[in-house]
Design a protein around this motif. Structure first.
Motif, PDB file in Angstrom:
ATOM      1  N   GLY A  46      80.926  41.209 -25.906  1.00  0.00           N
ATOM      2  CA  GLY A  46      79.488  41.521 -25.986  1.00  0.00           C
ATOM      3  C   GLY A  46      78.722  42.040 -24.514  1.00  0.00           C
ATOM      4  N   THR A  47      77.252  41.815 -23.932  1.00  0.00           N
ATOM      5  CA  THR A  47      76.977  42.688 -23.117  1.00  0.00           C
ATOM      6  C   THR A  47      77.560  42.645 -22.076  1.00  0.00           C
ATOM      7  OG1 THR A  47      74.921  42.068 -24.390  1.00  0.00           O
ATOM      8  CG2 THR A  47      74.799  41.965 -22.105  1.00  0.00           C
ATOM      9  N   ALA A  48      77.966  41.685 -21.518  1.00  0.00           N
ATOM     10  CA  ALA A  48      78.569  41.753 -20.468  1.00  0.00           C
ATOM     11  C   ALA A  48      79.309  42.396 -20.182  1.00  0.00           C
ATOM     12  CB  ALA A  48      79.095  40.276 -19.398  1.00  0.00           C
ATOM     13  N   PHE A  49      80.190  43.432 -20.378  1.00  0.00           N
ATOM     14  CA  PHE A  49      81.425  44.219 -20.857  1.00  0.00           C
ATOM     15  C   PHE A  49      81.060  45.327 -21.248  1.00  0.00           C
ATOM     16  CE2 PHE A  49      84.938  46.097 -23.596  1.00  0.00           C
ATOM     17  CZ  PHE A  49      85.644  46.391 -22.712  1.00  0.00           C
ATOM     18  N   TYR A  50      80.371  45.377 -21.930  1.00  0.00           N
ATOM     19  CA  TYR A  50      79.343  46.931 -22.385  1.00  0.00           C
ATOM     20  C   TYR A  50      78.945  47.490 -20.941  1.00  0.00           C
ATOM     21  CZ  TYR A  50      81.170  46.833 -27.287  1.00  0.00           C
ATOM     22  OH  TYR A  50      82.360  46.387 -28.204  1.00  0.00           O
ATOM     23  N   ALA A  51      78.149  46.509 -20.350  1.00  0.00           N
ATOM     24  CA  ALA A  51      76.958  46.671 -19.353  1.00  0.00           C
ATOM     25  C   ALA A  51      78.213  46.968 -18.186  1.00  0.00           C
ATOM     26  CB  ALA A  51      76.611  45.537 -18.735  1.00  0.00           C
ATOM     27  N   ALA A  52      79.058  45.913 -17.983  1.00  0.00           N
ATOM     28  CA  ALA A  52      79.923  47.382 -17.209  1.00  0.00           C
ATOM     29  C   ALA A  52      80.496  48.035 -17.784  1.00  0.00           C
ATOM     30  CB  ALA A  52      81.073  45.550 -16.678  1.00  0.00           C
ATOM     31  N   GLY A  53      81.317  48.748 -18.227  1.00  0.00           N
ATOM     32  CA  GLY A  53      81.802  49.531 -19.080  1.00  0.00           C
ATOM     33  C   GLY A  53      80.621  50.774 -18.781  1.00  0.00           C
ATOM     34  N   LEU A  54      79.599  50.462 -19.151  1.00  0.00           N
ATOM     35  CA  LEU A  54      78.847  51.743 -19.475  1.00  0.00           C
ATOM     36  C   LEU A  54      78.117  51.923 -17.575  1.00  0.00           C
ATOM     37  CD1 LEU A  54      75.695  53.087 -19.401  1.00  0.00           C
ATOM     38  CD2 LEU A  54      74.532  50.511 -19.379  1.00  0.00           C
ATOM     39  N   VAL A  55      78.305  51.487 -16.713  1.00  0.00           N
ATOM     40  CA  VAL A  55      77.572  51.851 -15.081  1.00  0.00           C
ATOM     41  C   VAL A  55      79.615  52.913 -14.448  1.00  0.00           C
ATOM     42  CG1 VAL A  55      78.060  50.986 -13.185  1.00  0.00           C
ATOM     43  CG2 VAL A  55      77.000  49.383 -14.193  1.00  0.00           C
ATOM     44  N   VAL A  56      80.557  52.173 -15.115  1.00  0.00           N
ATOM     45  CA  VAL A  56      81.396  53.541 -15.142  1.00  0.00           C
ATOM     46  C   VAL A  56      81.250  55.054 -15.719  1.00  0.00           C
ATOM     47  CG1 VAL A  56      83.748  53.975 -14.933  1.00  0.00           C
ATOM     48  CG2 VAL A  56      83.389  51.709 -15.134  1.00  0.00           C
ATOM     49  N   PHE A  57      80.422  54.742 -17.088  1.00  0.00           N
ATOM     50  CA  PHE A  57      80.428  56.029 -17.765  1.00  0.00           C
ATOM     51  C   PHE A  57      79.118  56.573 -17.000  1.00  0.00           C
ATOM     52  CE2 PHE A  57      83.364  53.964 -20.069  1.00  0.00           C
ATOM     53  CZ  PHE A  57      83.690  55.654 -20.868  1.00  0.00           C
ATOM     54  N   ALA A  58      78.662  56.185 -16.165  1.00  0.00           N
ATOM     55  CA  ALA A  58      77.402  56.313 -15.511  1.00  0.00           C
ATOM     56  C   ALA A  58      77.286  56.949 -14.430  1.00  0.00           C
ATOM     57  CB  ALA A  58      76.368  55.875 -15.875  1.00  0.00           C
ATOM     58  N   VAL A  59      78.282  56.560 -13.896  1.00  0.00           N
ATOM     59  CA  VAL A  59      78.954  57.239 -12.252  1.00  0.00           C
ATOM     60  C   VAL A  59      79.406  58.503 -12.743  1.00  0.00           C
ATOM     61  CG1 VAL A  59      80.498  57.040 -10.444  1.00  0.00           C
ATOM     62  CG2 VAL A  59      79.296  54.832 -11.185  1.00  0.00           C
ATOM     63  N   ASN A  60      80.517  58.148 -13.463  1.00  0.00           N
ATOM     64  CA  ASN A  60      81.709  59.912 -14.615  1.00  0.00           C
ATOM     65  C   ASN A  60      80.244  60.631 -14.696  1.00  0.00           C
ATOM     66  OD1 ASN A  60      83.683  60.856 -15.194  1.00  0.00           O
ATOM     67  ND2 ASN A  60      82.798  60.463 -17.458  1.00  0.00           N
ATOM     68  N   ARG A  61      79.666  60.740 -15.084  1.00  0.00           N
ATOM     69  CA  ARG A  61      78.307  62.080 -14.803  1.00  0.00           C
ATOM     70  C   ARG A  61      78.167  62.266 -13.703  1.00  0.00           C
ATOM     71  NH1 ARG A  61      78.469  63.914 -17.506  1.00  0.00           N
ATOM     72  NH2 ARG A  61      78.324  62.777 -19.198  1.00  0.00           N
ATOM     73  N   PHE A  62      77.225  61.970 -12.751  1.00  0.00           N
ATOM     74  CA  PHE A  62      77.697  62.040 -11.510  1.00  0.00           C
ATOM     75  C   PHE A  62      79.109  63.586 -11.176  1.00  0.00           C
ATOM     76  CE2 PHE A  62      74.811  59.403 -11.346  1.00  0.00           C
ATOM     77  CZ  PHE A  62      73.496  60.211 -10.335  1.00  0.00           C
ATOM     78  N   VAL A  63      79.771  62.707 -11.872  1.00  0.00           N
ATOM     79  CA  VAL A  63      81.398  63.345 -10.970  1.00  0.00           C
ATOM     80  C   VAL A  63      81.490  65.175 -12.288  1.00  0.00           C
ATOM     81  CG1 VAL A  63      83.610  63.741 -11.362  1.00  0.00           C
ATOM     82  CG2 VAL A  63      82.138  61.134 -10.256  1.00  0.00           C
ATOM     83  N   LEU A  64      81.388  64.634 -13.226  1.00  0.00           N
ATOM     84  CA  LEU A  64      82.218  66.157 -13.968  1.00  0.00           C
ATOM     85  C   LEU A  64      80.188  67.246 -14.165  1.00  0.00           C
ATOM     86  CD1 LEU A  64      82.813  64.529 -17.225  1.00  0.00           C
ATOM     87  CD2 LEU A  64      84.164  64.758 -16.035  1.00  0.00           C
ATOM     88  N   ALA A  65      78.855  66.824 -12.946  1.00  0.00           N
ATOM     89  CA  ALA A  65      78.422  67.021 -13.335  1.00  0.00           C
ATOM     90  C   ALA A  65      78.459  68.487 -12.164  1.00  0.00           C
ATOM     91  CB  ALA A  65      76.805  66.563 -13.246  1.00  0.00           C
ATOM     92  N   ALA A  66      78.505  67.380 -11.289  1.00  0.00           N
ATOM     93  CA  ALA A  66      79.156  67.548  -9.830  1.00  0.00           C
ATOM     94  C   ALA A  66      80.316  68.888  -9.687  1.00  0.00           C
ATOM     95  CB  ALA A  66      78.817  66.958  -8.579  1.00  0.00           C
ATOM     96  N   LEU A  67      81.119  67.992 -10.603  1.00  0.00           N
ATOM     97  CA  LEU A  67      82.090  69.405 -10.932  1.00  0.00           C
ATOM     98  C   LEU A  67      81.501  70.664 -11.415  1.00  0.00           C
ATOM     99  CD1 LEU A  67      84.810  66.988 -12.038  1.00  0.00           C
ATOM    100  CD2 LEU A  67      85.041  67.932  -9.616  1.00  0.00           C
ATOM    101  N   SER A  68      80.907  70.557 -12.562  1.00  0.00           N
ATOM    102  CA  SER A  68      80.658  71.666 -12.705  1.00  0.00           C
ATOM    103  C   SER A  68      79.447  72.521 -12.042  1.00  0.00           C
ATOM    104  CB  SER A  68      79.840  71.553 -14.441  1.00  0.00           C
ATOM    105  OG  SER A  68      80.943  71.131 -14.943  1.00  0.00           O
ATOM    106  N   ALA A  69      78.587  71.678 -11.324  1.00  0.00           N
ATOM    107  CA  ALA A  69      77.994  72.485 -10.521  1.00  0.00           C
ATOM    108  C   ALA A  69      78.420  73.324  -9.526  1.00  0.00           C
ATOM    109  CB  ALA A  69      76.554  70.836 -10.291  1.00  0.00           C
TER     110      ALA A  69
END
Length: 427
Positions: free
Chosen positions: A110-133
């Motif tokens: 439920g919420t706790a599990f998906y929220a934790a996964g959400l934070v990982v993917f949120a940080v991933n956004r910085f990684v992929l955007a920084a690699l391209s930029a």
């Protein structure tokens, strides 16, 4: 967009490109391990169960809020050292995946599990955007550099997923096994941070050094509006974003259809084309092979026909080939369609990435790539959510194949029309 005659060998000759390339490979290999752990936990863990709407909701919870991080990531990447972002984000992800592993082991849903996964993917956004930029700071041959980087990055994700499947053979497919696999993703993330630490602080940009502090929410909105105006003023960039948004709609539909087919329809297939998680791994591998072929074919094709001609050829071919391959709704056809999808999708992405990197100013690249990433995820989630309510439980649907065809035709038409639109007059 690319230095004439430049190839992969010339791109790899630069040490700074090789360092950024290694950072990408390790980072995306970790993504593959973690994504395999999450997919197995949600879809194929015998201790849990999920219907199509649950699966779509999981995608929405993990990706839609994560897309809201994009504007902030873009503004910060135009202010902060991209080298520091890549270093710290990978260290942070290593810690976060261990937290997710603890939740999986404890049977948390439920919420706790998906929220934790959400934070990982949120940080991933910085990684992929920084690699391209940061890529244009390591090479001026953008087409072969993107062909090599993004394609082998995708392959690294598949390799990471394959390693996760191999590890599952040792750990078992219950909560404890998937928890160990999720925790294993920390190792490549830490190695990626070690590799990127070799860059000088400002080597990857941004070029303009600002003394401003962390932007407020209002400043982020203002920055994103400026980024959107920048894209609007450059029709090639706007056309590229139009293509990627429509392509992701088609990809989302294909994804959920494939998940349902392998979960509910192909369970009785033979050893050559199995069902279940092993079959999905086969589909993922086919996408990776298609991506590799596109990496080889795209640079010379772009030199002959141009990025515009190659993009249109891929979109129009996809409108015909993929629905025809999927139509029998048999595992071999799905694998073949995945191969075609990987080829077309990666070929289009290489051209889109190179277009955005060349068409927008460096001080706007972070924001533009964040808009790109947001469209990338929102398009996928919207498609999956709609498909969850429209597809049958078996996953077999002729109208869905017609929709795939239509989306690719719309992408081709939109690409041409937006590129032909005159740029706004700057006052």
């Amino acid at each position: 967009m690319s230095r004439p005659g430049a190839g992969v060998r010339a791109v790899l000759a630069r040490p700074d490109f090789r360092r950024l390339f290694g950072t990408r490979l390790l980072s995306q290999a970790g993504d593959g391990v973690f994504q395999a752990a999450l997919a197995g936990t949600v879809l194929f863990n015998p201790q849990r169960a999920a219907d199509p709407v649950d699966v779509a909701a999981a995608f929405a919870v993990l990706l839609l809020p994560y897309s809201l991080v994009g504007p902030f990531a873009g503004v910060w990447l135009d202010r902060w050292s991209r080298r520091a972002v890549l270093l710290r984000a990978n260290v942070l992800r290593a810690g976060l995946v261990c937290l997710v592993a603890v939740l999986i082991a404890g049977g948390v849903q439920g919420t706790a599990f998906y929220a934790a996964g959400l934070v990982v993917f949120a940080v991933n956004r910085f990684v992929l955007a920084a690699l391209s930029a940061g890529l244009p700071h390591t090479t001026d041959a953008l087409v072969p550099a993107n062909a090599l980087s993004t394609t082998t990055g995708s392959v690294a994700t598949v390799v990471g997923g394959g390693a996760a499947l191999g590890l599952l053979q040792l750990t078992g497919s219950g909560d404890a096994g998937y928890a160990l696999v999720a925790a294993a993703a920390a190792l490549p993330y830490l190695l990626a941070s070690l590799v990127v630490s070799g860059f000088a602080p400002r080597h990857l940009g941004p070029d303009a050094v600002t003394r401003a502090g962390t932007p407020s929410a209002r400043q982020v909105v203002v920055g994103m509006v400026a980024g959107a105006r920048h894209v609007r003023a450059h029709p090639p960039a706007a056309a590229a974003l139009t293509v990627i948004a429509l392509h992701r709609l088609a990809f989302g539909l294909f994804t959920l259809m494939t998940l349902l087919l392998y979960r509910n329809t192909f369970s009785g297939e033979g050893a050559l084309f199995p069902g279940g998680l092993a079959g999905l791994a086969q589909v993922t591998a086919a996408v990776a092979v298609g991506s590799l072929l596109a990496a080889v074919a795209t640079p010379p094709a772009v030199r002959r026909t141009g990025a515009v001609g190659w993009t249109l050829a891929l979109l129009l071919a996809s409108a015909v080939v993929q629905p025809l391959l999927l139509l029998p709704f048999r595992a071999p056809g799905v694998v073949a369609a995945a191969l075609a999808l990987g080829f077309a999708g990666q070929g289009v992405k290489i051209c889109v990435d190179a277009t955005l990197q060349a068409a927008v100013d460096d001080d706007f690249r972070g924001r533009v790539f964040s808009v790109y990433d947001t469209l990338f995820n929102v398009g996928f989630v919207v498609s999956v959510l709609c498909a969850a309510f429209l597809l049958p439980a078996s996953g077999a649907s002729v109208p869905a194949l017609g929709t795939v065809c239509l989306l690719y035709l719309l992408a081709a038409a939109g690409f041409v029309l937006v590129r032909r639109r005159p740029a706004p007059v700057r006052g």
